[in-house]
Design an enzyme around this catalytic site. Structure first.
Site, short mmCIF file in Angstrom:
data_model
loop_
_atom_site.label_atom_id
_atom_site.label_comp_id
_atom_site.label_asym_id
_atom_site.label_seq_id
_atom_site.Cartn_x
_atom_site.Cartn_y
_atom_site.Cartn_z
N HIS A 98 0.86 -1.18 0.00
CA HIS A 98 0.00 0.00 0.00
C HIS A 98 0.90 1.23 0.00
O HIS A 98 1.56 1.52 1.00
CB HIS A 98 -0.92 -0.02 1.22
CG HIS A 98 -1.88 -1.18 1.21
ND1 HIS A 98 -3.14 -1.09 0.68
CD2 HIS A 98 -1.73 -2.46 1.66
CE1 HIS A 98 -3.75 -2.28 0.80
NE2 HIS A 98 -2.91 -3.11 1.39
N HIS A 367 -8.52 -8.27 -1.78
CA HIS A 367 -8.23 -8.72 -0.42
C HIS A 367 -9.35 -9.68 -0.01
O HIS A 367 -10.53 -9.38 -0.21
CB HIS A 367 -8.25 -7.55 0.56
CG HIS A 367 -6.96 -6.80 0.67
ND1 HIS A 367 -6.37 -6.16 -0.39
CD2 HIS A 367 -6.14 -6.59 1.75
CE1 HIS A 367 -5.25 -5.57 0.03
NE2 HIS A 367 -5.07 -5.81 1.31
N GLU A 370 -8.42 -12.29 5.12
CA GLU A 370 -7.42 -11.79 6.06
C GLU A 370 -8.01 -11.84 7.47
O GLU A 370 -8.32 -10.83 8.09
CB GLU A 370 -6.99 -10.36 5.70
CG GLU A 370 -5.80 -9.88 6.52
CD GLU A 370 -5.43 -8.43 6.22
OE1 GLU A 370 -4.44 -7.95 6.79
OE2 GLU A 370 -6.13 -7.77 5.42
N HIS A 395 -3.64 -11.62 0.76
CA HIS A 395 -3.54 -12.33 2.04
C HIS A 395 -4.10 -13.75 1.94
O HIS A 395 -3.35 -14.71 1.95
CB HIS A 395 -4.23 -11.55 3.18
CG HIS A 395 -3.58 -10.26 3.48
ND1 HIS A 395 -2.38 -10.16 4.14
CD2 HIS A 395 -3.95 -8.98 3.22
CE1 HIS A 395 -2.02 -8.91 4.26
NE2 HIS A 395 -2.96 -8.16 3.70
N ASP A 452 2.95 -5.37 2.34
CA ASP A 452 1.70 -4.81 2.83
C ASP A 452 1.84 -3.34 3.22
O ASP A 452 1.73 -2.46 2.37
CB ASP A 452 1.15 -5.66 3.97
CG ASP A 452 -0.35 -5.48 4.16
OD1 ASP A 452 -1.00 -4.93 3.25
OD2 ASP A 452 -0.88 -5.89 5.21
#
Length: 529
Positions: A98, A367, A370, A395, A452
């Protein structure tokens, strides 16, 4: 043949069959082959350090062992030969990062101090009693803004009044460390430290409150257009220095505007992209080994359906404006508490149809999973991500609880973006031996490693995550890491010709890395045999 010999043959055959699904399962080449030799060296070094480093006492580390809690182990990790070797390893592609939370706190603060319009405030006068608990707020204001205060540690400070960042630093109480104490106070609140992760917020729900607090501080600076441009450059420099050759960075487009030099929220998304492209193009011209950096358009999963439609429309428009830059779309944020994918099915399905009508492709790279849950909405995001045609899964921590989904990922070649340091700090796992990464590899699920939010987790680059993968399993070795790097290229969103070119460059660097490793450590290790 004796009964024991027959048993040993059947045992070897069973192990071979069991491991045949792994990405690193190959018929081992002759021992003089560099990759094989280097793998043996790494395994020997890992075994020696398990005894010489991880089985001895370290001050402040209660129970040292390979793959232990990352933030407790980090200072030990960086002194190991394994880490220093892996630092030089070509990593391939970084597919899960990110960008808003990618530049380390100290570098970001240094950048902020260069801009006189950046201000800071606190809800209380800062004292030795509340120094570790009071979280400041930072924000760029109008250049003509008249400061309301100057020192946050003076008894006359009015709570929540804005002070120029550089003046607040200069006037920070000497009893609290002066300017260096100011730096430490601010940056400590910009990261998740070991105390927060493993003591005060030690579960996957509580740790997210600390995550949001730290992220908010970062965003107060990164969302300032002049700093945004500098952050992109810093991130690229750090990334290529760690052996990464290509990046697909997630950028959070939930805010409609960044703050411009005039202190107003008036910088639209299209300008974010223009800045990104300008910095990346310049960087590519300067750095021969760097291939490119592209964007995955992300939105926080707290918007309503109509809000998502607006973002999807915006994503489509920017894809038209910059066709080679946006390579995917994702919904991000804490899955346990925010909206599941299922609530967005209609606009997400319609978006796929709109792409067909426009002749445009923006793959979903969701995503999902997670979570430690099993059968929870966050866990069930995996079903929806796959049904919606996700190209990769961010994830996918809970995927190993679903044998059918693992089979689908293996057969359809849906890669998981595994971020092991993130999973540790956000308390999905207690250690790398407990992490599901070996299960994924043993079931033939494609994996690419990601960092991440390295600004918060203190895992800049990819070396830390490769180190964690190596100590997660006795089966994993340098061969495994090589194949993880290859998969990061194979499962990128690059066109086939671009992938082939990047893979060739990586293989050349990999061969050089192996030769240098064997030349440096081979004679020493062989002397011990």
């Amino acid at each position: 043949m004796s009964a024991v010999q027959e048993y040993e043959q059947r045992r070897a055959a069973l192990i071979k069959a069991d491991r045949a699904l792994r990405i690193d399962y190959i018929s081992l080449p002759p021992t003089e082959y560099p990759e094989h030799h280097a793998d043996k060296l790494i395994r020997q070094i890992r075994a020696e350090e398990a005894v010489n480093i991880w089985s001895v006492e370290h001050e402040g580390v209660p129970h040292p062992y390979p793959g232990m809690e990352f933030l407790l182990a980090k200072d030990i990790i960086v002194e190991t030969r394994l880490f220093k070797i892996l630092k030089n390893m070509p990593k391939g592609a970084l597919l899960h990062v990110h960008l808003d939370l990618a530049v380390d706190a100290c570098s970001l603060l240094r950048l902020a101090l260069l801009h006189r319009s950046i201000h800071i405030r606190s809800p209380e006068v800062i004292t030795s009693v509340n120094l570790s608990s009071v979280v400041p707020e930072v924000k760029p204001l109008d250049p003509d803004f008249k400061a309301e205060s100057f020192s946050l540690t003076d008894s006359t400070y009015i709570p929540d009044s804005w002070a120029p960042l550089h003046r607040a630093r200069e006037l920070f109480s000497k009893d609290l460390g002066g300017s260096q104490g100011f730096d430490k106070w601010v940056t400590d609140h910009m990261v998740i430290n070991a105390s927060a992760a493993y003591v005060t917020h030690n579960n996957n729900n509580r740790i997210w409150s600390k995550f949001r607090s730290s992220a908010h501080l970062h965003m107060g600076l990164v969302s300032y257009a002049p700093i945004w441009e500098q952050c992109i450059r810093l991130f690229l420099e750090d990334t290529i220095a760690d052996g990464v050759m290509y990046v697909e960075a997630r950028i959070n487009f939930s805010p409609k505007f960044m703050i411009g030099p005039d202190g107003k929220e008036n910088v639209p998304h299209i300008e974010w992209l223009r800045t990104f492209k300008r910095v990346v193009d310049r960087f590519k011209d300067e750095m021969e080994d760097f291939v490119d950096a592209k964007i995955i358009y992300t939105v926080i999963r707290n918007c309503d359906t109509e809000g998502l439609r607006a973002h999807l429309h915006d994503c489509l428009a920017m894809k038209k404006a910059f066709p080679g830059m946006i390579v995917g779309f994702d919904l991000v944020g804490e899955e346990n508490s925010l909206r599941p994918l299922r609530e967005y099915i209609e606009p997400l399905l319609q978006f796929k149809e709109h792409q067909k009508q426009e002749g445009i492709s923006i793959p979903y790279i969701f995503h999902a999973g997670e979570t430690c849950g099993d059968g929870t909405p966050a866990d069930e995001n995996l079903y929806d991500a796959i049904l919606l045609g996700t190209k990769r899964i961010g994830h996918g921590f809970s995927l190993v609880k679903h044998p059918k989904l693992m089979q689908i990922c293996r057969e359809r070649r849906i890669a998981l973006e595994v971020c092991s340091v993130s999973n540790d700090v956000l308390r999905l796992t207690g250690s790398m031996p407990m992490h599901p990464l070996p299960i994924l590899l043993n079931n033939g699920v494609p994996v690419a490693l990601g960092s991440d939010d390295p600004a918060l987790f203190q895992n800049k680059g990819l070396t830390y995550d490769f180190f964690q993968a190596l100590v997660a399993s006795e089966v994993n070795g340098l061969l495994t890491l090589g194949y993880l790097a290859r998969d990061s290229i194979a499962y990128s969103m690059l066109a086939d010709a671009e992938k082939a070119c990047l893979m060739q460059k990586w293989e050349e660097r990999w061969s050089s890395f192996l030769r240098e490793l064997v030349a440096l450590y081979g004679p020493v290790c062989l002397a011990r045999l």
